[in-house]
Write an enzyme that holds these catalytic residues in place. Sequence first.
Site, short mmCIF file in Angstrom:
data_model
loop_
_atom_site.label_atom_id
_atom_site.label_comp_id
_atom_site.label_asym_id
_atom_site.label_seq_id
_atom_site.Cartn_x
_atom_site.Cartn_y
_atom_site.Cartn_z
CB VAL A 68 -1.06 0.20 1.34
CG1 VAL A 68 -2.14 -1.03 1.44
CG2 VAL A 68 -0.25 0.18 2.42
CE1 TYR A 158 -0.76 3.77 14.44
CE2 TYR A 158 -1.40 4.54 16.70
CZ TYR A 158 -0.99 3.73 15.84
OH TYR A 158 -2.25 2.49 15.69
CE LYS A 162 -3.44 4.28 12.06
NZ LYS A 162 -4.18 3.83 11.60
CB ILE A 191 -8.48 -4.22 19.42
CG1 ILE A 191 -9.29 -3.13 19.37
CG2 ILE A 191 -9.41 -5.33 18.46
CD1 ILE A 191 -10.36 -3.26 19.39
#
Length: 254
Positions: A68, A158, A162, A191
């Site tokens: 990607v 990061y 985001k 998660i």
Amino acid sequence: MSNFNGQVVLITGAASGIGRATALRMAKVGANLALSDINPASLDETRQQCESVSKKSTQQHMASRVDVQSTESINDFVQSVVSRYGTIHHVFNCAGINPTKLEIEQITDAYWHKLMDTNVKSIMTMTRACVPHMSRGASFVNVSSMCGIYPTALFSVYCATKFAVIGFSKCMALELGARGIRVNVVAPGSIDTPTNASVLAGGDRLQQMAEGVGLKRAGTAEEVADVVAFLFSDESRYVNGSVVQIDGGLGLPG
């Protein structure tokens, strides 16, 4: 839940974690899947699992290795999807790189560009490539993070990526909304996935993480996938430009 029979769902980062869970979720409700990841072996495992849970013999799933960070790789993948299915109904931009704790003096240009290209540029590139093949009723769901809402020390690059995902997605919600194409964001918290830092650390670190969550546990990839499926569905047809926090009540008192 809406009927996804025959609908084409494109998923990046589908080899594991939230991407794989979402692929399985959509396979169970009849979607045709176009799966991508940079890890071809794990990606093929996802495709096989999706075939095993598919409800209809008419379902078709494809899986392709895609970097990607590469515009050419994304463009080639989207073209192959359109050549096979003729259209794209929904896109889940899930591919991304998790953070490394770094002080500002430790951040290299290479690290900056790797995270920006993977976490942000890829979403722009995929959106640009897919939109010409989408029509009214189609949608995007992009993955941000609670780090895209709350600043976090030592995760500056990061967090920047985001936060950028949310900003870009809200702009696309306005730009594409007139065409009947919705764009929403999921912002997962802690998660239980193979790359979650707390899960990898285990023991006290995992317990400490759980204590900071209202539900006192980590979430699962399947719980994120359920939200993504809802955002793709007709039940969310007036949801556009939203950021859905999937964090179990992060920071809420117990």
